[in-house]
Scaffold this motif. Structure first.
Motif, PDB file in Angstrom:
ATOM      1  N   THR A 198      21.825 -38.715  81.747  1.00  0.00           N
ATOM      2  CA  THR A 198      20.535 -39.414  82.088  1.00  0.00           C
ATOM      3  C   THR A 198      19.781 -40.195  80.690  1.00  0.00           C
ATOM      4  N   GLY A 199      20.204 -39.662  79.516  1.00  0.00           N
ATOM      5  CA  GLY A 199      19.883 -40.098  78.324  1.00  0.00           C
ATOM      6  C   GLY A 199      18.917 -39.544  77.493  1.00  0.00           C
ATOM      7  N   TYR A 200      18.584 -38.323  77.735  1.00  0.00           N
ATOM      8  CA  TYR A 200      17.675 -37.459  76.865  1.00  0.00           C
ATOM      9  C   TYR A 200      17.977 -37.466  75.554  1.00  0.00           C
ATOM     10  N   ASP A 201      17.206 -37.777  74.578  1.00  0.00           N
ATOM     11  CA  ASP A 201      17.936 -37.987  73.110  1.00  0.00           C
ATOM     12  C   ASP A 201      17.973 -36.814  72.403  1.00  0.00           C
ATOM     13  N   ALA A 202      17.584 -35.614  72.718  1.00  0.00           N
ATOM     14  CA  ALA A 202      17.814 -34.363  72.121  1.00  0.00           C
ATOM     15  C   ALA A 202      17.541 -33.126  73.222  1.00  0.00           C
ATOM     16  N   ILE A 203      18.226 -31.943  72.957  1.00  0.00           N
ATOM     17  CA  ILE A 203      18.030 -30.627  73.811  1.00  0.00           C
ATOM     18  C   ILE A 203      17.685 -29.759  72.930  1.00  0.00           C
ATOM     19  N   GLU A 204      16.624 -29.022  73.193  1.00  0.00           N
ATOM     20  CA  GLU A 204      16.158 -27.616  72.532  1.00  0.00           C
ATOM     21  C   GLU A 204      16.773 -26.789  73.763  1.00  0.00           C
ATOM     22  N   TYR A 214      12.192 -38.949  83.370  1.00  0.00           N
ATOM     23  CA  TYR A 214      12.953 -39.846  81.942  1.00  0.00           C
ATOM     24  C   TYR A 214      13.139 -41.278  82.487  1.00  0.00           C
ATOM     25  N   LYS A 215      13.407 -41.922  83.539  1.00  0.00           N
ATOM     26  CA  LYS A 215      13.741 -43.210  83.918  1.00  0.00           C
ATOM     27  C   LYS A 215      12.311 -43.742  83.707  1.00  0.00           C
ATOM     28  N   GLN A 216      11.356 -43.593  84.531  1.00  0.00           N
ATOM     29  CA  GLN A 216       9.913 -43.907  84.511  1.00  0.00           C
ATOM     30  C   GLN A 216       9.402 -44.082  83.283  1.00  0.00           C
ATOM     31  N   LEU A 217       9.449 -43.069  82.455  1.00  0.00           N
ATOM     32  CA  LEU A 217       8.773 -43.019  81.108  1.00  0.00           C
ATOM     33  C   LEU A 217       9.594 -44.299  80.326  1.00  0.00           C
ATOM     34  N   ARG A 218      10.875 -44.331  80.291  1.00  0.00           N
ATOM     35  CA  ARG A 218      11.614 -44.954  79.535  1.00  0.00           C
ATOM     36  C   ARG A 218      11.392 -46.582  79.656  1.00  0.00           C
ATOM     37  N   ASP A 219      11.013 -46.695  81.180  1.00  0.00           N
ATOM     38  CA  ASP A 219      10.535 -48.057  81.532  1.00  0.00           C
ATOM     39  C   ASP A 219       9.120 -48.424  81.141  1.00  0.00           C
ATOM     40  N   GLY A 244       3.134 -39.072  78.854  1.00  0.00           N
ATOM     41  CA  GLY A 244       4.188 -39.691  77.741  1.00  0.00           C
ATOM     42  C   GLY A 244       3.548 -41.049  77.098  1.00  0.00           C
ATOM     43  N   ARG A 245       3.368 -41.823  77.989  1.00  0.00           N
ATOM     44  CA  ARG A 245       2.750 -43.254  77.605  1.00  0.00           C
ATOM     45  C   ARG A 245       1.647 -43.052  76.499  1.00  0.00           C
ATOM     46  N   ARG A 246       0.746 -42.123  76.780  1.00  0.00           N
ATOM     47  CA  ARG A 246      -0.452 -41.858  76.036  1.00  0.00           C
ATOM     48  C   ARG A 246       0.107 -41.594  74.759  1.00  0.00           C
ATOM     49  N   ALA A 247       1.094 -40.453  74.626  1.00  0.00           N
ATOM     50  CA  ALA A 247       1.488 -39.914  73.419  1.00  0.00           C
ATOM     51  C   ALA A 247       2.364 -40.936  72.577  1.00  0.00           C
ATOM     52  N   TYR A 248       2.958 -42.002  73.250  1.00  0.00           N
ATOM     53  CA  TYR A 248       3.612 -43.074  72.481  1.00  0.00           C
ATOM     54  C   TYR A 248       2.560 -43.862  71.899  1.00  0.00           C
ATOM     55  N   GLU A 249       1.388 -44.217  72.594  1.00  0.00           N
ATOM     56  CA  GLU A 249       0.161 -45.105  72.180  1.00  0.00           C
ATOM     57  C   GLU A 249      -0.493 -44.459  71.192  1.00  0.00           C
TER      58      GLU A 249
END
Ligand SMILES: Cc1cc2nc3c(=O)[nH]c(=O)nc-3n(C[C@H](O)[C@H](O)[C@H](O)COP(=O)(O)O)c2cc1C
Length: 385
Positions: free
Chosen positions: A245-251, A203-208, A152-157
Motif C-alpha cells: 500500500t505504501g506505508y513508510d515504516a512498520i513498528e 493510507y490512501k485517503q490520508l495520502r491524498d 492525520g491532516r491535523r497532525a500534518y498541519e
C-alpha cells in the motif's frame, strides 16, 4: 565498542532521523482531562528530546471522542486541539535534530469509557474489559476512516514530522485485521485483503490529503497471542498488503488485552535468555523484513542491549529500534549510550510503570524506590558523622 550503526542517521520516507533510536508510543496520563496539552505534558517530551532520542512517537492520540486509552490522554478529534498540540510540537522542535510522530488510535473493542459503548468489526466479547462490542456498520466504518484521515491532516498541519497509525494491541484497527475479532463477510471482512482494507483506505485517503512528502507509518499487529487469534503466518500476509500500500515504516508488534504479549517481562539476567527471546518480536520482524523494500523496519519489544541491536543493524535485519519502558526509567538513555556507557537499559520490564498508570501519571516505581533507598542511606551516613 563503538555503536557506529546505532548512532548513524537514516530515513523514514524522506525524513532524516539523526540516529536509529525511537521512543515507542507511551501513554503517560499527563494531558488534561479534556485531551488538551499542558506544561507537564510538554516537559515530558522535551526531557525525551534532551535525552538524545532520534524520533519520538507520541502516546495514543484518540481520533474520536470517548475512545481514548486512559484518562488524561491527548486527542485530535477536532480542530480545537490544534493550538495546544502546536505548542508541544514547537517545543520538541526547538531541539532541531529531534523528529516527532503523532500516534493516531481508537480503542474499539477494548473501550472502557463508561459513557461510550465498545465497538468493533464484529460483536465478539472481549475478556480483558468484560464488554461485548457493538458491530459497526459499513457506513460507520467509513466515518471512522475519515476520523483517522482528519486527525492525520491535523497532525500534518500542526507540524508533526510523520504519523503512526496504531493497528496493534487489540485496539480498533487490529480488531479489523485479526480473524479472531473480525467475522464480517462484507467489504471490511472475509479474507486477509478484506480485513486489511481499513488500513489501505486510511493510507490512501490520508495520502491524498497531505501529499507525498509526509511519512505515514504503522504499528502493526503481527500476532495476537491467543488461541484462534492471528498467527504470524497471517500477520505476514497482512504486513505484505500494508507494505504494498505504501506505508513508510512498520513498528512490528503484537498482543492484546487478552494475551499481554506486547509488554512482556523478558529479562536475560534473571531468566538466562538470549537475544531472540529478549527482543521478543525479533522473529516476527525477520520474517517480514524480506518484503520491506522502501519501508523501514522498526524492532520493538524488550529492546535493552545496545550491543545486541548494533549487530541487528549491522546485519540489516532492522533499520531502527524503539523502546517504551526503558525510556520511562531513563529518558536520557540514548545520550548515556552515545557517551560511552553502553551497559543495557536499567529497566527490568516489570510493568510497574504500566500499573502506576491505572491511578495517575505513569512513572517507574522501581526507580523511585531505589532513589528513596539512596536518600535514606545518605541521611544515615550524615547522622553517623
Ligand atoms: C506505560 C505504558 C504505556 C503504553 N502506551 C502505549 C501507547 O499509547 N501506544 C502504543 O502503541 N503502545 C503503548 N505501550 C506499549 C509500548 O509502546 C511497547 O510496545 C511495549 O511496552 C513494548 O516495548 P518495551 O519493551 O520497550 O517497553 C505502552 C506501554 C507501557 C508500559
Amino acid at each position: 565498542m563503538e555503536l557506529k550503526n546505532l548512532f548513524s542517521p537514516a530515513k523514514i520516507g524522506n525524513v532524516q532521523i539523526k540516529n536509529r533510536i525511537i521512543r515507542s508510543a507511551t501513554s503517560e496520563r499527563l494531558a488534561n482531562k479534556d485531551g488538551t496539552i499542558n506544561d507537564k505534558y510538554i516537559k515530558n517530551y522535551t526531557d525525551l528530546a534532551e535525552g538524545g532520542i532520534g524520533l519520538i512517537i507520541s502516546g495514543f492520540i484518540n481520533v474520536e471522542l470517548g475512545y481514548s486509552v486512559m484518562p488524561n490522554s491527548p486527542a485530535l478529534y477536532n480542530d480545537s486541539f490544534i493550538s495546544g498540540q502546536k505548542k508541544l510540537v514547537d517545543a520538541v522542535h526547538d531541539y532541531s535534530d529531534v523528529k516527532f510522530a503523532a500516534q493516531l488510535a481508537h480503542t474499539g473493542r477494548q473501550s472502557t469509557h463508561p459513557k461510550f459503548e465498545a465497538v468493533g468489526p464484529s460483536s465478539i466479547p472481549d475478556k480483558s474489559v468484560n464488554r461485548v462490542p457493538r458491530e459497526l456498520t459499513d457506513d460507520e466504518i467509513k466515518e471512522i476512516i475519515k476520523k483517522f484521515v482528519n486527525a492525520g491532516r491535523r497532525a500534518y498541519e500542526i507540524g508533526y514530522d510523520m504519523v503512526q497509525i496504531h493497528a496493534a494491541h487489540g485496539y480498533l484497527l487490529s480488531n479489523f485485521i485479526s480473524p479472531y475479532s473480525n467475522k464480517r463477510t462484507g467489504e471490511y471482512g472475509g479474507d486477509s485483503k478484506g480485513r486489511t482494507k481499513i488500513l489501505v483506505d486510511i493510507y490512501k485517503q490520508l495520502r491524498d490529503e497531505i501529499g507525498k512528502n509526509f511519512p505515514i507509518t504503522i504499528k502493526l499487529q503481527t500476532e495476537d497471542g491467543v488461541s484462534e487469534g492471528m498467527t504470524l503466518e497471517e500477520g505476514k500476509k497482512i504486513a505484505k498488503i500494508v507494505i504494498d500500500t505504501g506505508y513508510d515504516a512498520i513498528e512490528v508488534s503484537g498482543g492484546m488485552g487478552e494475551s499481554l504479549i506486547g509488554t512482556k517481562n523478558a529479562l536475560p539476567s534473571k531468566q538466562n535468555i538470549g537475544p531472540e527471546e529478549e527482543n521478543y518480536f525479533l522473529q516476527n520482524i525477520k520474517e517480514i523484513r524480506p518484503y520491506m523494500k522502501d519501508c523501514a523496519a522498526i524492532l520493538m519489544g524488550g529492546v535493552k542491549n545496545p550491543i545486541t541491536v548494533e549487530k541487528f543493524l549491522q546485519d540489516k535485519i532492522i533499520d531502527f529500534i524503539s523502546m517504551c519502558r526503558p525510556l520511562i526509567r531513563e529518558s536520557d538513555l540514548p545520550n548515556r549510550w552515545k557517551n560511552g556507557d553502553i551497559s543495557p537499559a536499567h529497566c527490568i520490564s516489570c510493568n510497574s510503570c504500566y500499573m502506576s498508570g491505572l491511578t495517575g501519571p505513569i512513572y517507574c516505581t522501581v526507580k523511585e524506590k531505589l532513589e528513596k533507598k539512596r536518600l535514606r542511606k545518605e541521611q544515615r551516613l550524615k547522622n553517623n558523622k
